[in-house]
Design an enzyme around this catalytic site. Sequence first.
Site, PDB file in Angstrom:
ATOM      1  N   GLY A  87       0.870  -1.042  -0.001  1.00 23.76           N
ATOM      2  CA  GLY A  87       0.038   0.082  -0.012  1.00 23.76           C
ATOM      3  C   GLY A  87       0.813   1.312   0.054  1.00 23.76           C
ATOM      4  O   GLY A  87       2.010   1.324  -0.581  1.00 23.76           O
ATOM      5  N   CYS A  88       0.351   2.354   0.564  1.00 21.55           N
ATOM      6  CA  CYS A  88       0.798   3.565   0.636  1.00 21.55           C
ATOM      7  C   CYS A  88       2.289   3.396   1.259  1.00 21.55           C
ATOM      8  O   CYS A  88       2.471   3.075   2.489  1.00 21.55           O
ATOM      9  CB  CYS A  88       0.358   4.492   1.085  1.00 21.55           C
ATOM     10  N   PHE A  89       3.362   3.898   0.422  1.00 22.04           N
ATOM     11  CA  PHE A  89       4.683   3.611   1.242  1.00 22.04           C
ATOM     12  C   PHE A  89       5.106   4.388   2.485  1.00 22.04           C
ATOM     13  O   PHE A  89       6.058   4.195   3.244  1.00 22.04           O
ATOM     14  CB  PHE A  89       5.840   4.026   0.305  1.00 22.04           C
TER      15      PHE A  89
END
Length: 166
Positions: A13-15
Amino acid sequence: MDQKTEQATFAAGCFWGVEAYFRRVKGVIRATSGYSGGATEHPNYEQVCAGRTGHAESVLVEYDPQVVSFDRLLYHFWKIHDPTQVDRQGNDVGSQYRSAIFTHSEEQREEAERSKAQLERSGRFRKPVATAIEPAKEFWPAEEYHQDYLAKNPGGYCHVDLSSAA
């Protein structure tokens, strides 16, 4: 004495949250947000977000294998996201948010495959684990403003529970 380090690359997902989480794991020396698994050279955030590069938002983890094993990093990887989600995590949707392990050696590939199979057999999830396991290609660091983003922006959106890193 030189410290021997190894690398692991994870997409979950979002880093921002993935990077912040792994920075807190004992034995991790550095966690860098970036882009992996695509075909475009030197991709930028706008290109990746538009889904035009094939890259996933990823985190390159540099770690001391004398302190933390790759297997333990896999434990944390499985813990911080829902690996049954296809092309999404939390509010983030698109192939750039897919779940993936980009392996840096044959040993990592074998451990990742074994760990994934064990997770599937565990019954923890009702749906199949969708995490891709692929050889690591070029890792492209994200723009500087993405590095250590949640420390710079404490109210920033994050799907990862940062309190459970150890």
